[in-house]
Motif scaffolding. Structure first.
Motif, PDB file in Angstrom:
ATOM      1  N   ASP A  95       0.849  -1.194   0.000  1.00 50.58           N
ATOM      2  CA  ASP A  95       0.000   0.000   0.000  1.00 50.58           C
ATOM      3  C   ASP A  95       0.880   1.237   0.000  1.00 50.58           C
ATOM      4  OD1 ASP A  95      -2.012  -1.683   0.275  1.00 50.58           O
ATOM      5  OD2 ASP A  95      -2.499  -1.210   2.354  1.00 50.58           O
ATOM      6  N   PHE A  96       0.382   2.333  -0.531  1.00 58.91           N
ATOM      7  CA  PHE A  96       1.147   3.580  -0.515  1.00 58.91           C
ATOM      8  C   PHE A  96       1.179   4.160   0.900  1.00 58.91           C
ATOM      9  CE2 PHE A  96       1.149   8.229  -0.644  1.00 58.91           C
ATOM     10  CZ  PHE A  96       2.419   8.411  -1.160  1.00 58.91           C
ATOM     11  N   ARG A  97       2.357   4.406   1.378  1.00 57.45           N
ATOM     12  CA  ARG A  97       2.507   5.067   2.680  1.00 57.45           C
ATOM     13  C   ARG A  97       3.204   6.401   2.457  1.00 57.45           C
ATOM     14  NH1 ARG A  97       1.919   0.423   6.049  1.00 57.45           N
ATOM     15  NH2 ARG A  97      -0.129  -0.044   5.240  1.00 57.45           N
ATOM     16  N   PRO A  98       2.608   7.515   2.924  1.00 57.63           N
ATOM     17  CA  PRO A  98       3.274   8.793   2.700  1.00 57.63           C
ATOM     18  C   PRO A  98       4.615   8.853   3.432  1.00 57.63           C
ATOM     19  CG  PRO A  98       1.412   9.046   4.202  1.00 57.63           C
ATOM     20  CD  PRO A  98       1.375   7.634   3.699  1.00 57.63           C
ATOM     21  N   HIS A  99       5.583   9.475   2.807  1.00 52.01           N
ATOM     22  CA  HIS A  99       6.903   9.596   3.427  1.00 52.01           C
ATOM     23  C   HIS A  99       6.945  10.838   4.305  1.00 52.01           C
ATOM     24  CE1 HIS A  99       9.185   6.516   1.155  1.00 52.01           C
ATOM     25  NE2 HIS A  99       8.158   6.662   0.357  1.00 52.01           N
ATOM     26  N   GLY A 100       7.676  10.775   5.399  1.00 46.83           N
ATOM     27  CA  GLY A 100       7.875  11.955   6.228  1.00 46.83           C
ATOM     28  C   GLY A 100       8.814  12.923   5.523  1.00 46.83           C
ATOM     29  N   LYS A 101       8.826  14.150   6.032  1.00 53.72           N
ATOM     30  CA  LYS A 101       9.727  15.147   5.436  1.00 53.72           C
ATOM     31  C   LYS A 101      10.655  15.653   6.544  1.00 53.72           C
ATOM     32  CE  LYS A 101       7.917  16.109   1.217  1.00 53.72           C
ATOM     33  NZ  LYS A 101       6.821  16.965   0.828  1.00 53.72           N
ATOM     34  N   ILE A 102      11.766  16.215   6.129  1.00 50.11           N
ATOM     35  CA  ILE A 102      12.659  16.835   7.106  1.00 50.11           C
ATOM     36  C   ILE A 102      12.011  18.125   7.581  1.00 50.11           C
ATOM     37  CG2 ILE A 102      14.903  17.939   7.402  1.00 50.11           C
ATOM     38  CD1 ILE A 102      16.051  15.857   5.539  1.00 50.11           C
ATOM     39  N   HIS A 103      11.956  18.314   8.893  1.00 46.90           N
ATOM     40  CA  HIS A 103      11.326  19.516   9.449  1.00 46.90           C
ATOM     41  C   HIS A 103      12.085  20.757   8.963  1.00 46.90           C
ATOM     42  CE1 HIS A 103       9.908  22.401  12.430  1.00 46.90           C
ATOM     43  NE2 HIS A 103       8.918  21.569  12.663  1.00 46.90           N
ATOM     44  N   PRO A 104      11.339  21.843   8.641  1.00 46.11           N
ATOM     45  CA  PRO A 104      12.018  23.031   8.103  1.00 46.11           C
ATOM     46  C   PRO A 104      13.126  23.564   9.022  1.00 46.11           C
ATOM     47  CG  PRO A 104       9.701  23.483   8.636  1.00 46.11           C
ATOM     48  CD  PRO A 104       9.878  22.000   8.631  1.00 46.11           C
ATOM     49  N   LEU A 105      12.953  23.416  10.342  1.00 45.09           N
ATOM     50  CA  LEU A 105      14.004  23.912  11.245  1.00 45.09           C
ATOM     51  C   LEU A 105      15.262  23.048  11.125  1.00 45.09           C
ATOM     52  CD1 LEU A 105      11.946  24.792  14.455  1.00 45.09           C
ATOM     53  CD2 LEU A 105      12.778  26.348  12.675  1.00 45.09           C
ATOM     54  N   THR A 106      15.055  21.743  11.023  1.00 42.74           N
ATOM     55  CA  THR A 106      16.195  20.838  10.846  1.00 42.74           C
ATOM     56  C   THR A 106      16.904  21.158   9.529  1.00 42.74           C
ATOM     57  OG1 THR A 106      14.910  19.163  11.976  1.00 42.74           O
ATOM     58  CG2 THR A 106      16.869  18.399  10.814  1.00 42.74           C
ATOM     59  N   LYS A 107      16.070  21.445   8.519  1.00 42.25           N
ATOM     60  CA  LYS A 107      16.627  21.783   7.208  1.00 42.25           C
ATOM     61  C   LYS A 107      17.520  23.026   7.312  1.00 42.25           C
ATOM     62  CE  LYS A 107      14.875  22.457   2.746  1.00 42.25           C
ATOM     63  NZ  LYS A 107      13.807  22.759   1.832  1.00 42.25           N
ATOM     64  N   THR A 108      17.015  24.049   8.007  1.00 43.43           N
ATOM     65  CA  THR A 108      17.796  25.279   8.167  1.00 43.43           C
ATOM     66  C   THR A 108      19.081  25.010   8.946  1.00 43.43           C
ATOM     67  OG1 THR A 108      15.794  26.601   8.145  1.00 43.43           O
ATOM     68  CG2 THR A 108      17.745  27.628   9.091  1.00 43.43           C
ATOM     69  N   ILE A 109      18.968  24.234  10.027  1.00 48.64           N
ATOM     70  CA  ILE A 109      20.160  23.936  10.827  1.00 48.64           C
ATOM     71  C   ILE A 109      21.206  23.218   9.965  1.00 48.64           C
ATOM     72  CG2 ILE A 109      21.037  22.512  12.746  1.00 48.64           C
ATOM     73  CD1 ILE A 109      18.416  23.235  14.250  1.00 48.64           C
ATOM     74  N   ASN A 110      20.735  22.244   9.166  1.00 50.50           N
ATOM     75  CA  ASN A 110      21.671  21.521   8.295  1.00 50.50           C
ATOM     76  C   ASN A 110      22.331  22.466   7.289  1.00 50.50           C
ATOM     77  OD1 ASN A 110      20.946  19.200   9.582  1.00 50.50           O
ATOM     78  ND2 ASN A 110      19.581  18.461   7.971  1.00 50.50           N
ATOM     79  N   ILE A 125      27.107  25.748   5.617  1.00 61.69           N
ATOM     80  CA  ILE A 125      27.731  27.019   5.241  1.00 61.69           C
ATOM     81  C   ILE A 125      28.964  27.269   6.115  1.00 61.69           C
ATOM     82  CG2 ILE A 125      27.452  29.543   5.234  1.00 61.69           C
ATOM     83  CD1 ILE A 125      24.492  29.071   4.460  1.00 61.69           C
ATOM     84  N   PHE A 126      28.780  27.070   7.427  1.00 62.65           N
ATOM     85  CA  PHE A 126      29.911  27.348   8.318  1.00 62.65           C
ATOM     86  C   PHE A 126      31.019  26.308   8.184  1.00 62.65           C
ATOM     87  CE2 PHE A 126      27.033  30.415  10.200  1.00 62.65           C
ATOM     88  CZ  PHE A 126      27.894  31.492  10.357  1.00 62.65           C
ATOM     89  N   GLN A 127      30.638  25.093   7.877  1.00 68.40           N
ATOM     90  CA  GLN A 127      31.692  24.092   7.623  1.00 68.40           C
ATOM     91  C   GLN A 127      32.530  24.532   6.431  1.00 68.40           C
ATOM     92  OE1 GLN A 127      29.244  20.578   7.488  1.00 68.40           O
ATOM     93  NE2 GLN A 127      29.904  19.907   9.523  1.00 68.40           N
ATOM     94  N   GLU A 163      29.361  37.132   4.824  1.00 70.43           N
ATOM     95  CA  GLU A 163      29.483  36.006   3.908  1.00 70.43           C
ATOM     96  C   GLU A 163      28.368  34.989   4.169  1.00 70.43           C
ATOM     97  OE1 GLU A 163      31.092  35.964   1.413  1.00 70.43           O
ATOM     98  OE2 GLU A 163      31.450  33.907   0.756  1.00 70.43           O
ATOM     99  N   PHE A 164      28.103  34.771   5.459  1.00 72.12           N
ATOM    100  CA  PHE A 164      27.022  33.847   5.818  1.00 72.12           C
ATOM    101  C   PHE A 164      25.680  34.324   5.253  1.00 72.12           C
ATOM    102  CE2 PHE A 164      23.402  33.566   8.708  1.00 72.12           C
ATOM    103  CZ  PHE A 164      23.059  32.247   8.466  1.00 72.12           C
ATOM    104  N   VAL A 165      25.348  35.588   5.481  1.00 76.57           N
ATOM    105  CA  VAL A 165      24.063  36.130   5.019  1.00 76.57           C
ATOM    106  C   VAL A 165      23.963  36.023   3.492  1.00 76.57           C
ATOM    107  CG1 VAL A 165      22.688  38.250   4.794  1.00 76.57           C
ATOM    108  CG2 VAL A 165      23.704  37.660   6.992  1.00 76.57           C
ATOM    109  N   ARG A 166      25.065  36.331   2.816  1.00 75.05           N
ATOM    110  CA  ARG A 166      25.080  36.275   1.358  1.00 75.05           C
ATOM    111  C   ARG A 166      24.803  34.845   0.863  1.00 75.05           C
ATOM    112  NH1 ARG A 166      28.044  35.127  -2.782  1.00 75.05           N
ATOM    113  NH2 ARG A 166      29.714  34.202  -1.536  1.00 75.05           N
ATOM    114  N   ILE A 167      25.442  33.857   1.503  1.00 77.16           N
ATOM    115  CA  ILE A 167      25.233  32.473   1.039  1.00 77.16           C
ATOM    116  C   ILE A 167      23.828  31.991   1.421  1.00 77.16           C
ATOM    117  CG2 ILE A 167      26.052  30.078   1.130  1.00 77.16           C
ATOM    118  CD1 ILE A 167      28.815  31.149   1.920  1.00 77.16           C
TER     119      ILE A 167
END
Ligand code: DAH
Length: 344
Positions: free
Chosen positions: A100-115, A120-122, A236-240
């Protein structure tokens, strides 16, 4: 009577042979062999016979009954197996069918931003601090005192803190800045790290503020680090992060653990700087605090402030996410409404 018995044997045998399912077989069994069955009604009449006939007919009746039981039992085995095979065949599971089709979860937008910010800083040469330097349940000592907040100084009121009953002066950290202290106690310069995490503040919840939010702390300590390095890295961070040239401004500010201190504002994406509910009418949203690490903080962690200098910054993950995706209410991040989360 004997003829009657023979007829019963013949009829019953035919019916047993013809039975093609268990229910019909059971009906045959009831018809001939039950208490009210045909055989029993004959046995009941035995009493009217002479002793001699009683023995002969009685014995024959038993033979017929034994024979029928045996035939039924054999037929039962055959039919049972047949029905079982049929059932197994009908209920066969094809394990090669797609599920059966099971919807996939998504990465939370906050986690996405943190990543994204971490990456960028790495790219700018920063590494991520070990998790153990950044506990969410923290001492007042690390969260405030070591960061040069004087005892009972009103500056502590800048951040309305949740106190716990775990032990005296144990709090839910109000900022990730304490991680700086643990990092510098454990590593002497050259230091160049970031530390993302959750922080807590006892504030009334609104479109702009939540009791729980996320910060990313940054710290760089070495010889000859200046405010120009801080500005360079943050620009530089803000620009990227924002890709295009989003207007930003550095404002002089105050934090007990930095001197000089600054705050960086980014123009409000919701109103383009005109002023709206999201930016409280100012046209700007503060996204981070920063500054040169205070002389006393370096001394507190055993780094010689005459030899080394450094800068630090702390940015709000929710604010940065809201600005990038034009989200106008911080509470959306915490409601777990999939209609919101699925958009990322
Ligand atoms: N901890 C500050 C806050 O939560 C933000 C901050 C300001 C962090 C200046 C820093 C800094 O590292 O240097 O408001």
């Amino acid at each position: 009577m004997k003829e009657k018995l023979e007829l019963i044997l013949k009829n019953a045998t035919d019916e047993i042979n013809n039975a093609d399912n268990l229910q019909t077989l059971e009906d045959v069994k009831v018809k001939y062999l039950s208490r009210k069955g045909e055989l029993n009604s004959i046995k009941k009449n035995l009493k009217d016979l002479s002793d001699e006939d009683k023995r002969i007919v009685g014995s024959f009746a038993n033979t017929v009954s034994d024979k029928l039981f045996e035939l039924i039992s054999q037929k039962n085995d055959i039919l049972y197996k047949k029905e079982l095979d049929k059932k197994l065949n009908e209920e066969k599971i094809d394990i090669t069918l797609p599920s059966d089709f099971r919807p996939h979860g998504k990465i939370h937008p906050l986690t996405k931003t943190i990543n994204e910010i971490t990456e960028i800083f790495q790219g700018l040469g920063f590494s991520v601090m070990p998790k153990e330097y950044s506990p969410e349940v923290e001492t007042e000592y690390i969260n405030f005192d070591m960061l040069n907040f004087p005892p009972n100084h009103p500056a502590k009121d800048m951040q309305d803190t949740f106190y716990t009953k775990v032990a005296p002066n144990v709090i839910l950290r109000s900022q990730t800045s304490g991680a700086q202290i643990r990092q510098m106690l454990n590593q002497k310069p050259h230091v160049r790290v970031i530390s993302p995490g959750r922080v807590y503040r006892c504030e009334s919840v609104s479109a702009r503020k939540n009791n729980l939010f996320h910060q990313i702390e940054g710290l760089m300590v070495d010889k000859d680090i200046t405010f120009a390095d801080l500005k360079g890295i943050l620009n530089e961070f803000v620009r990227i992060y924002f890709g295009s040239s989003r207007p930003t401004r550095f404002r002089a500010s105050y934090f007990p653990f930095t001197e000089p201190s600054a705050e960086v504002d980014v123009q409000c994406i919701m109103c383009g700087g005109k002023g709206c509910r999201t930016c409280s009418g100012t046209g700007w949203l503060e996204v981070l605090g920063a500054g040169m690490v205070h002389y006393n903080v370096l001394k507190n962690v055993g780094i010689d402030p005459e030899v080394y200098s450094g800068f630090a910054f702390g940015m709000g993950v929710e604010r940065l996410t809201m600005l990038k995706y034009a989200i106008n209410d911080i509470r959306l991040f915490f409601n777990n409404d999939t209609r919101f989360l699925n958009q990322f």
